[in-house]
Design an enzyme around this catalytic site. Structure first.
Site, PDB file in Angstrom:
ATOM      1  N   ASN A 101     134.395  60.554  -9.631  1.00  0.00           N
ATOM      2  CA  ASN A 101     134.542  60.980 -11.020  1.00  0.00           C
ATOM      3  C   ASN A 101     134.787  59.784 -11.929  1.00  0.00           C
ATOM      4  O   ASN A 101     135.420  58.808 -11.524  1.00  0.00           O
ATOM      5  CB  ASN A 101     135.692  61.991 -11.159  1.00  0.00           C
ATOM      6  CG  ASN A 101     135.444  63.219 -10.294  1.00  0.00           C
ATOM      7  OD1 ASN A 101     134.317  63.491  -9.921  1.00  0.00           O
ATOM      8  ND2 ASN A 101     136.510  63.916  -9.953  1.00  0.00           N
ATOM      9  N   HIS A 118     132.149  55.201  -8.962  1.00  0.00           N
ATOM     10  CA  HIS A 118     131.052  55.253  -9.937  1.00  0.00           C
ATOM     11  C   HIS A 118     131.462  54.781 -11.316  1.00  0.00           C
ATOM     12  O   HIS A 118     130.757  55.030 -12.294  1.00  0.00           O
ATOM     13  CB  HIS A 118     130.488  56.681 -10.015  1.00  0.00           C
ATOM     14  CG  HIS A 118     129.929  57.147  -8.703  1.00  0.00           C
ATOM     15  ND1 HIS A 118     129.797  58.477  -8.383  1.00  0.00           N
ATOM     16  CD2 HIS A 118     129.486  56.459  -7.628  1.00  0.00           C
ATOM     17  CE1 HIS A 118     129.279  58.589  -7.163  1.00  0.00           C
ATOM     18  NE2 HIS A 118     129.087  57.382  -6.681  1.00  0.00           N
ATOM     19  N   GLY A 191     135.767  68.988  -3.798  1.00  0.00           N
ATOM     20  CA  GLY A 191     135.028  69.131  -5.049  1.00  0.00           C
ATOM     21  C   GLY A 191     133.779  68.296  -5.162  1.00  0.00           C
ATOM     22  O   GLY A 191     133.425  67.860  -6.258  1.00  0.00           O
ATOM     23  N   SER A 193     129.553  67.994  -3.972  1.00  0.00           N
ATOM     24  CA  SER A 193     128.386  68.668  -3.363  1.00  0.00           C
ATOM     25  C   SER A 193     127.819  67.807  -2.231  1.00  0.00           C
ATOM     26  O   SER A 193     126.871  68.188  -1.564  1.00  0.00           O
ATOM     27  CB  SER A 193     127.311  68.894  -4.428  1.00  0.00           C
ATOM     28  OG  SER A 193     126.937  67.647  -4.997  1.00  0.00           O
TER      29      SER A 193
END
Ligand code: BV8
Length: 243
Positions: A101, A118, A191, A193
């Site tokens: 995140n 990221h 949380g 994918s």
């Protein structure tokens, strides 16, 4: 939800813990997830905008997207899942929080040992490598941006301090994250994918190093079959039960 006994046992006996979070952990704070339907902006998919190509073709539009997201996130608060992870960190001698995140909510929740794989939507850097300002990462840009695209003091355009698709992660951060996965005895992945690499391979690295792997997600993901326990539900509900 009742936490299974073997999970409670592992939580109690763990010494080295690593946690990987994705956009789902910020969903309950109101941050749109990447692949959920609410993640769209002017009908663009994030993958179409979060690339160096999109930025070089249309820096103004990419910056408008980030400005929109920064505006959306600015007033949002960490949720009970973020807070639970900050509390969890205090209970273990070795605790690493690896996040995909970019919203900065783990830091706001007072987590400390955070690896932002990221980048961070609140930081920018100059687009000119040899900029007199150096690779100075700025945090002081207002929301909404006064000027789009924002400019560096050297006059060149600033870019978000974010890892786009097709860009490599910061090697030092990636090394620290991979080391944490290899050396932990408990790995919690919440949380995400589990489609974006290299983050998506981290639970597998932890598992093959002998860690007990817990997944927290209301849905199944490509790693669900390979984790030790999949706790179905929202991280805001489940993570506090694990602390
Ligand atoms: C790289 C910043 C070297 C942007 C992001 C190997 C195979 C295939 C492809 C590749 C590969 N290696 C590299 C690639 C290419 C690419 C990639 O992985 N593509 C994918 C799409 C196939 N990877 C890269 O380019 C990476 N660079 O590896 O460099 C290289 C380069 C080129 C080619 C080879 C090697 C860089 C990736 C970083 C991209 N930048 N973000 C920005 O934010 O603006 S990634 C972006 O996706 C976000 O960071 C996000 O966090 C991340 C992952 O998404 P999720 O976090 O999982 O979010 P998502 O919406 O998908 O899912 C939410 C989940 O939460 C769901 O499961 C849902 O069920 C759950 N959920 C919902 N509510 C809740 C919940 N869970 C709990 N509680 C809830 N309440």
């Amino acid at each position: 939800m009742e936490i299974p006994l073997n999970v409670k046992e592992k939580i109690r006996s763990a010494v080295r813990v690593a946690v990987l979070t994705g956009a789902g952990v910020s969903a309950e704070s109101g941050v749109p997830t990447f692949r959920g339907k609410e993640g769209l902006w002017r009908n663009f998919r994030p993958e179409e905008l979060a690339t160096p190509e999109a930025f070089s073709q249309n820096p103004k539009m990419v910056w408008e997207w980030y400005d929109w997201r920064r505006g959306l996130i600015a007033g949002l608060k960490p949720n009970s899942g973020h807070v639970a992870l900050a509390n969890m960190e205090k209970k273990y001698p070795h605790f690493t929080l690896i996040t995909q995140n970019v919203d900065g909510l783990h830091e706001k929740a007072d987590s400390h040992n955070i690896l932002e794989l990221h980048g961070n939507i609140w930081r920018t850097r100059c687009t000119v490598a040899g900029c007199t300002e150096g690779e100075l990462v700025k945090e002081n840009l207002e929301t909404p941006l006064r000027e789009i695209p924002p400019r560096c003091d050297c006059g060149a355009m600033l870019r978000p301090h974010i890892v786009w698709f097709g860009e490599s992660l910061n090697p030092k951060i990636l090394q620290k994250a991979t080391d944490a996965c290899r050396n932990c005895d408990l790995f919690i992945v919440a949380g995400t994918s589990a489609v974006v690499q290299p983050a998506a391979s981290m639970a597998g690295i932890a598992a093959s190093a002998g860690a007990f792997v817990i997944e927290v997600n209301p849905d199944h993901t490509p790693i669900t079959e390979r984790v030790d326990v999949h706790l179905h539900g929202n991280s805001g509900e489940i993570l506090p039960l694990l602390v």
